[in-house]
Motif scaffolding. Structure first.
Motif, PDB file in Angstrom:
ATOM      1  N   GLU A 162     -30.086 -32.984 122.318  1.00 22.69           N
ATOM      2  CA  GLU A 162     -29.003 -33.261 123.257  1.00 22.69           C
ATOM      3  C   GLU A 162     -28.782 -34.769 123.432  1.00 22.69           C
ATOM      4  O   GLU A 162     -27.658 -35.200 123.702  1.00 22.69           O
ATOM      5  N   TYR A 164     -29.062 -36.783 120.893  1.00 23.46           N
ATOM      6  CA  TYR A 164     -28.240 -37.026 119.696  1.00 23.46           C
ATOM      7  C   TYR A 164     -26.782 -36.665 119.961  1.00 23.46           C
ATOM      8  O   TYR A 164     -25.860 -37.416 119.597  1.00 23.46           O
ATOM      9  N   LEU A 165     -26.560 -35.519 120.592  1.00 21.40           N
ATOM     10  CA  LEU A 165     -25.186 -35.085 120.877  1.00 21.40           C
ATOM     11  C   LEU A 165     -24.482 -36.070 121.796  1.00 21.40           C
ATOM     12  O   LEU A 165     -23.300 -36.400 121.591  1.00 21.40           O
ATOM     13  N   THR A 166     -25.184 -36.559 122.805  1.00 22.31           N
ATOM     14  CA  THR A 166     -24.605 -37.544 123.726  1.00 22.31           C
ATOM     15  C   THR A 166     -24.244 -38.820 122.984  1.00 22.31           C
ATOM     16  O   THR A 166     -23.159 -39.400 123.193  1.00 22.31           O
ATOM     17  N   GLN A 167     -25.138 -39.270 122.105  1.00 22.65           N
ATOM     18  CA  GLN A 167     -24.893 -40.491 121.341  1.00 22.65           C
ATOM     19  C   GLN A 167     -23.653 -40.365 120.462  1.00 22.65           C
ATOM     20  O   GLN A 167     -22.983 -41.360 120.167  1.00 22.65           O
ATOM     21  N   HIS A 168     -23.358 -39.146 120.022  1.00 18.58           N
ATOM     22  CA  HIS A 168     -22.225 -38.923 119.117  1.00 18.58           C
ATOM     23  C   HIS A 168     -21.037 -38.271 119.834  1.00 18.58           C
ATOM     24  O   HIS A 168     -20.096 -37.805 119.174  1.00 18.58           O
ATOM     25  N   ASP A 169     -21.102 -38.265 121.169  1.00 19.38           N
ATOM     26  CA  ASP A 169     -19.993 -37.752 121.975  1.00 19.38           C
ATOM     27  C   ASP A 169     -19.606 -36.335 121.567  1.00 19.38           C
ATOM     28  O   ASP A 169     -18.411 -36.020 121.398  1.00 19.38           O
ATOM     29  N   ILE A 170     -20.612 -35.487 121.402  1.00 16.06           N
ATOM     30  CA  ILE A 170     -20.402 -34.090 121.017  1.00 16.06           C
ATOM     31  C   ILE A 170     -20.737 -33.206 122.210  1.00 16.06           C
ATOM     32  O   ILE A 170     -21.798 -33.355 122.818  1.00 16.06           O
ATOM     33  N   ASN A 171     -19.854 -32.280 122.539  1.00 21.42           N
ATOM     34  CA  ASN A 171     -20.093 -31.359 123.635  1.00 21.42           C
ATOM     35  C   ASN A 171     -21.246 -30.411 123.278  1.00 21.42           C
ATOM     36  O   ASN A 171     -21.184 -29.732 122.248  1.00 21.42           O
TER      37      ASN A 171
END
Length: 228
Positions: A162, A164-171
């Motif tokens: 999660e 990683y997802l935040t770093q890549h602006d992924i929901n």
């Protein structure tokens, strides 16, 4: 789509921490070899029992090299990966990663092994740049054994993913609906249970039972580069 991979016993036929400890002994960087290897075995037993303290692990596996500058440590790790890890890479794992790349998927390796070792294996053996392991504090151009950040172990792998997802602006909700996770270990159940496509590789007994009950695909990787 995102393809997440465990490392040890999933993409390679072995545990990189165990092999690293053995290799340190071969390089004559350990004085009390018997005591060192016995301590490593106790840590692996704790891992299988799901009671491992990762700080204890980092204390053991990094203590022999913290006197070396970071550049020298990286040179040692590169040598280790070429000598001990590259020969035991599962060919099917390499092909699977390549297939995900060809489909335009992001590929991530998340491992509860030291980041400095994980990143070298990921790059050299699998051409994967996005990888997460256990990070340690650096001081005066040397590694220490002190862990910093989230530990990617058990539920910690969910937290790392999660991040990683935040770093890549992924929901996160969208990501989980489009993510694969490949693992051999029941320690990874927290993340396996969240992704849409859990895939099991050479599972331990507990994970095999759970996978069969949930009709998760079970893959059997056998051939390594060494056996090619």
């Amino acid at each position: 789509m995102i393809a997440i991979f465990d490392l040890d016993e999933t993409l390679i036929h072995g545990d990189c921490v165990t092999l690293w400890c053995q290799w340190l002994c071969e390089q004559e960087l350990i004085q009390d070899i018997d005591g060192f290897l016995q301590e490593e075995q106790l840590l692996m037993e704790a891992y299988r029992a799901k009671i491992l303290d990762q700080q204890d692990c980092m204390n053991l596996v990094l203590r022999p090299i913290i006197h070396l500058p970071i550049e020298d440590v990286h040179s040692l790790i590169t040598q280790f990966v070429h000598e001990k890890i590259a020969p035991i890479v599962y060919l099917a794992g390499q092909r699977l990663i390549q297939e995900h790349y060809e489909h335009g998927d992001d590929v991530i390796i998340i491992s509860a092994s030291p980041q400095m070792i994980v990143s070298s294996i990921a790059h050299i053996c699998f051409n994967v740049n996005q990888c997460f392991g256990i990070n340690v504090v650096q001081k005066d151009h040397h590694y220490t054994t002190k862990i910093q950040g989230v530990i990617p172990y058990q539920s910690g792998k969910v937290n790392v993913f999660e991040i990683y997802l935040t770093q890549h602006d992924i929901n996160p909700n969208d990501a989980y609906r489009q993510s694969y996770f490949y693992s051999d270990s029941s320690n990874d159940l927290p993340l396996l249970e969240k992704v849409a496509y859990p895939n099991i590789i050479n599972p331990d007994d507990e994970l095999r039972t759970i996978a069969e009950a949930n009709n998760w695909p079970i893959l059997h990787f056998t051939t390594t580069l060494q056996e090619k």
